[in-house]
Motif scaffolding. Structure first.
Motif, PDB file in Angstrom:
ATOM      1  N   PHE A 102       0.719  -0.877   0.078  1.00  0.00           N
ATOM      2  CA  PHE A 102       0.246   0.281  -0.241  1.00  0.00           C
ATOM      3  C   PHE A 102       1.066   1.019   0.317  1.00  0.00           C
ATOM      4  CE2 PHE A 102      -3.991  -0.870   0.649  1.00  0.00           C
ATOM      5  CZ  PHE A 102      -5.001  -2.296   0.540  1.00  0.00           C
ATOM      6  N   CYS A 103       0.627   1.903  -0.807  1.00  0.00           N
ATOM      7  CA  CYS A 103       1.138   3.586  -0.828  1.00  0.00           C
ATOM      8  C   CYS A 103       1.580   4.369   0.817  1.00  0.00           C
ATOM      9  CB  CYS A 103       0.279   4.587  -1.833  1.00  0.00           C
ATOM     10  SG  CYS A 103       1.368   3.969  -3.340  1.00  0.00           S
ATOM     11  N   GLY A 104       2.637   4.166   0.605  1.00  0.00           N
ATOM     12  CA  GLY A 104       2.404   5.262   2.513  1.00  0.00           C
ATOM     13  C   GLY A 104       2.668   6.588   2.409  1.00  0.00           C
TER      14      GLY A 104
ATOM     15  N   GLU B 198       9.884   5.865  -7.438  1.00  0.00           N
ATOM     16  CA  GLU B 198       9.554   4.619  -5.435  1.00  0.00           C
ATOM     17  C   GLU B 198       9.024   2.932  -5.309  1.00  0.00           C
ATOM     18  OE1 GLU B 198       8.023   6.165  -1.485  1.00  0.00           O
ATOM     19  OE2 GLU B 198       8.606   8.096  -3.193  1.00  0.00           O
ATOM     20  N   CYS B 199       7.551   3.520  -5.575  1.00  0.00           N
ATOM     21  CA  CYS B 199       7.434   2.132  -4.964  1.00  0.00           C
ATOM     22  C   CYS B 199       7.309   1.229  -6.063  1.00  0.00           C
ATOM     23  CB  CYS B 199       5.391   3.240  -5.249  1.00  0.00           C
ATOM     24  SG  CYS B 199       5.133   3.722  -3.935  1.00  0.00           S
ATOM     25  N   SER B 200       7.522   1.316  -7.503  1.00  0.00           N
ATOM     26  CA  SER B 200       8.004   0.162  -8.440  1.00  0.00           C
ATOM     27  C   SER B 200       9.047  -0.580  -8.064  1.00  0.00           C
ATOM     28  CB  SER B 200       8.137   0.521  -9.730  1.00  0.00           C
ATOM     29  OG  SER B 200       6.939   1.026 -10.491  1.00  0.00           O
TER      30      SER B 200
ATOM     31  N   PRO C  55      -2.195  10.012 -11.975  1.00  0.00           N
ATOM     32  CA  PRO C  55      -1.431   9.375 -12.603  1.00  0.00           C
ATOM     33  C   PRO C  55      -0.947   8.143 -12.004  1.00  0.00           C
ATOM     34  CG  PRO C  55      -0.925  11.163 -12.044  1.00  0.00           C
ATOM     35  CD  PRO C  55      -2.353  10.849 -11.593  1.00  0.00           C
ATOM     36  N   HIS C  56      -0.946   7.967 -10.614  1.00  0.00           N
ATOM     37  CA  HIS C  56       0.451   7.613  -9.577  1.00  0.00           C
ATOM     38  C   HIS C  56       0.650   5.818 -10.044  1.00  0.00           C
ATOM     39  CE1 HIS C  56       3.871   6.670  -6.756  1.00  0.00           C
ATOM     40  NE2 HIS C  56       2.572   5.978  -5.990  1.00  0.00           N
ATOM     41  N   HIS C  57      -0.985   5.513  -9.780  1.00  0.00           N
ATOM     42  CA  HIS C  57      -0.379   4.353 -10.453  1.00  0.00           C
ATOM     43  C   HIS C  57      -0.539   3.666 -11.470  1.00  0.00           C
ATOM     44  CE1 HIS C  57      -2.430   3.131  -5.575  1.00  0.00           C
ATOM     45  NE2 HIS C  57      -1.469   3.580  -5.618  1.00  0.00           N
TER      46      HIS C  57
ATOM     47  N   CYS D 164       1.469   4.980 -13.615  1.00  0.00           N
ATOM     48  CA  CYS D 164       2.732   5.289 -13.949  1.00  0.00           C
ATOM     49  C   CYS D 164       3.704   3.953 -13.438  1.00  0.00           C
ATOM     50  CB  CYS D 164       3.421   6.613 -13.207  1.00  0.00           C
ATOM     51  SG  CYS D 164       2.156   7.744 -13.929  1.00  0.00           S
ATOM     52  N   GLU D 165       2.928   3.274 -12.449  1.00  0.00           N
ATOM     53  CA  GLU D 165       3.731   2.500 -11.183  1.00  0.00           C
ATOM     54  C   GLU D 165       3.515   1.534 -12.465  1.00  0.00           C
ATOM     55  OE1 GLU D 165       3.078   1.291  -7.449  1.00  0.00           O
ATOM     56  OE2 GLU D 165       2.674   3.000  -6.603  1.00  0.00           O
ATOM     57  N   ILE D 166       2.445   0.768 -13.249  1.00  0.00           N
ATOM     58  CA  ILE D 166       2.314  -0.343 -14.519  1.00  0.00           C
ATOM     59  C   ILE D 166       3.193  -0.026 -15.426  1.00  0.00           C
ATOM     60  CG2 ILE D 166       0.046  -1.340 -14.896  1.00  0.00           C
ATOM     61  CD1 ILE D 166      -1.289  -0.042 -13.406  1.00  0.00           C
TER      62      ILE D 166
HETATM   63 ZN    ZN Z   1       2.826   4.705  -4.438  1.00  0.00          ZN
END
Ligand code: ZN
Length: 466
Positions: free
Chosen positions: A3-5, A195-197, A220-222, A224-226
């Motif tokens: 989970f994104c902190g 960072e999350c990726s 866009p965050h998730h 972009c992670e994908i």
């Molecule tokens: Zn995140």
């Protein structure tokens, strides 16, 4: 699960409370079902820009560091501690791994290098951008197209990008930027999305089960992670995405509008944190939570009723009961089955709480019968207690933690003392019965020296502390 902190530049507000309660419920319920859960939740201490899309604006930590005249890492440390205090109060279990972005610069650089090597990213003037046009699947999570990012009406400051939709993986450190590291592209710092990726895949593998966060992070965050993760590895990134909705008051997204403000630590001055947790759980995580003084007050009354009945069970036998994992028979109980059915429906805590209230009348009738009626077996109390404390305590997390070591320790001591005094009282009574008054006086004296006063009444001998 990942989970994104929080981005640790200010205190947590009630929206954070809802997000991490959502994660906590998933964590607890999966464990209740017997899964072995590894829970990773990052701490963002670099790269999150004041303009959330990551390109324009300034690093939030750096802005706060100027305001408070402290090093950005001191800001991060201070607000990280307070974040955990606020979450602990809500009885949110801590993640197994809490990686910090600044502690994973190497992993982020490696991932960026991989994306450049595969042609999905490019360098420009010390910045590295993800080339959105190269990723044909971009937008598949949110159903939004890359153009939306551009259409959001934002003033585009960067001119070194191939396309306005491209997002930063690495940013060149401008003069005076404190947080910076050497990289193949010069001194700089990572973008927020990368960072999350990097950290989720480091600890959970290239494909993992559950990734969650606030709905505002879906795009866009998730997205972009994908894009970053799947283009780098060639594998699916996440099996299930979960997004919690916002907290509103009067239908409007909550700001500082509840009385004074919506910071959790301010709310704690007025309300019991567990009662707030209960209020939040009364709506489904994907729906909005209407958070008003009336809503909190009315749910507090229901919460109290639930708590009182469970506490009556817990202390019904002489040794206060300890929660353990349910056995097969208890798991088959109709109440447990209905609760599981509700929770299996996409973690529907609102429904699960309704199930508990349905069961509460029966429970209260039983408790009254037991108080007034003939003695029942301790095992019957134990059976009911374990069910209620598992559902309300272990899964929903709304019971005060009698696991908290200090209070538990003192309860144990109280119990031990009670037992010892009882045994001394019995010895003294035996002495008196055989008219051995010297002995009975010496027992009384011995207890008095330990600070315990015996008082003979017509109903027997009571004791109190001196
Ligand atoms: Zn995140």
């Amino acid at each position: 699960m990942y989970f994104c902190g929080p981005t640790v530049y200010s205190d947590s507000h009630v929206g954070h409370g809802k997000a991490y309660i959502t994660a906590d419920i998933v964590h607890r319920y999966l464990e209740f079902l017997g899964y072995n859960v590894t829970y990773v939740q990052n701490i963002t201490d670099v790269g999150h820009m004041t303009d959330n899309d990551d390109v324009a604006g300034e690093d939030k930590l750096e802005v706060q560091s100027r305001k408070e005249r402290k090093h950005p890492m001191a800001i991060a440390e201070f607000y990280t501690q307070r974040y955990y205090e606020d979450m602990d109060a809500l009885n949110i279990r801590r993640p197994d791994i809490a990686p910090r972005a600044t502690g994973h610069i190497i992993e982020q650089i490696e991932l960026i290098k991989e994306l450049i090597a595969k042609g999905f990213a490019y360098e420009s003037e010390g910045n590295v951008y993800f080339d959105v046009a190269k990723d044909k699947e971009y937008g598949k999570l949110s159903g939004r197209k890359a153009e939306d990012q551009e259409a959001s009406g934002r003033v585009e400051e960067r001119t070194d990008k191939r396309s306005p939709q491209d997002f930063a993986l690495w940013k060149r450190a401008e003069k005076g930027h404190i947080l910076q590291w050497p990289s193949p592209w010069g001194m700089g710092f990572p973008g927020w999305h990368i960072e999350c990726s990097a950290m989720s895949m480091k600890y959970l593998g290239e494909t993992f089960d559950i990734h969650g966060g606030g709905l505002e992070n879906q795009f866009p965050h998730h997205e972009c992670e994908i894009a970053q993760s799947e283009c780098a590895t060639g594998h699916p990134f996440v099996k299930y995405w979960m997004h919690n909705n916002m907290v509103t008051t009067g239908g409007v997204k909550m700001g500082k509008s509840l009385g004074n403000s919506a910071y959790l630590r301010d709310l704690y001055k007025q309300y019991d944190p567990l009662s707030l947790r209960f209020t939040i759980l009364q709506s489904h995580y994907r729906g909005t939570t209407e958070f008003t003084t009336e809503a909190i007050t009315s749910s507090a009354a229901g919460y109290r009723r639930l708590l009182d009945s469970i506490e009556a069970l817990r202390t019904a036998v002489h040794t206060p009961l300890q929660t353990r994992i349910l056995n097969e028979e208890e798991r088959q109980d109709p109440l447990v089955q209905r609760f599981i059915e509700a929770m299996d429906d996409d973690f529907n805590t609102a429904k699960a709480i309704a199930v508990l209230f349905e069961g509460l009348n029966e429970l209260n009738t039983w408790i009254m019968g037991w108080i007034n009626g003939p003695a029942v077996m301790g095992t019957e109390i134990e059976y009911r207690y374990q069910i209620w404390s598992n559902l309300a305590g272990s899964v929903l997390g709304i019971l005060p933690t009698n696991q908290s070591s200090s209070s538990n320790e003192s309860k144990k001591k109280d119990f031990a003392l009670d037992k010892l005094v009882d045994s001394k009282k019995a010895e003294r009574k035996a002495a008196r019965d055989r008219r051995d008054f010297a002995m009975s006086d010496s027992i009384r004296k011995e207890l008095e020296e330990a600070g315990i006063i015996l008082e003979d009444t017509k109903d027997g001998t009571a004791w109190r502390l001196k």
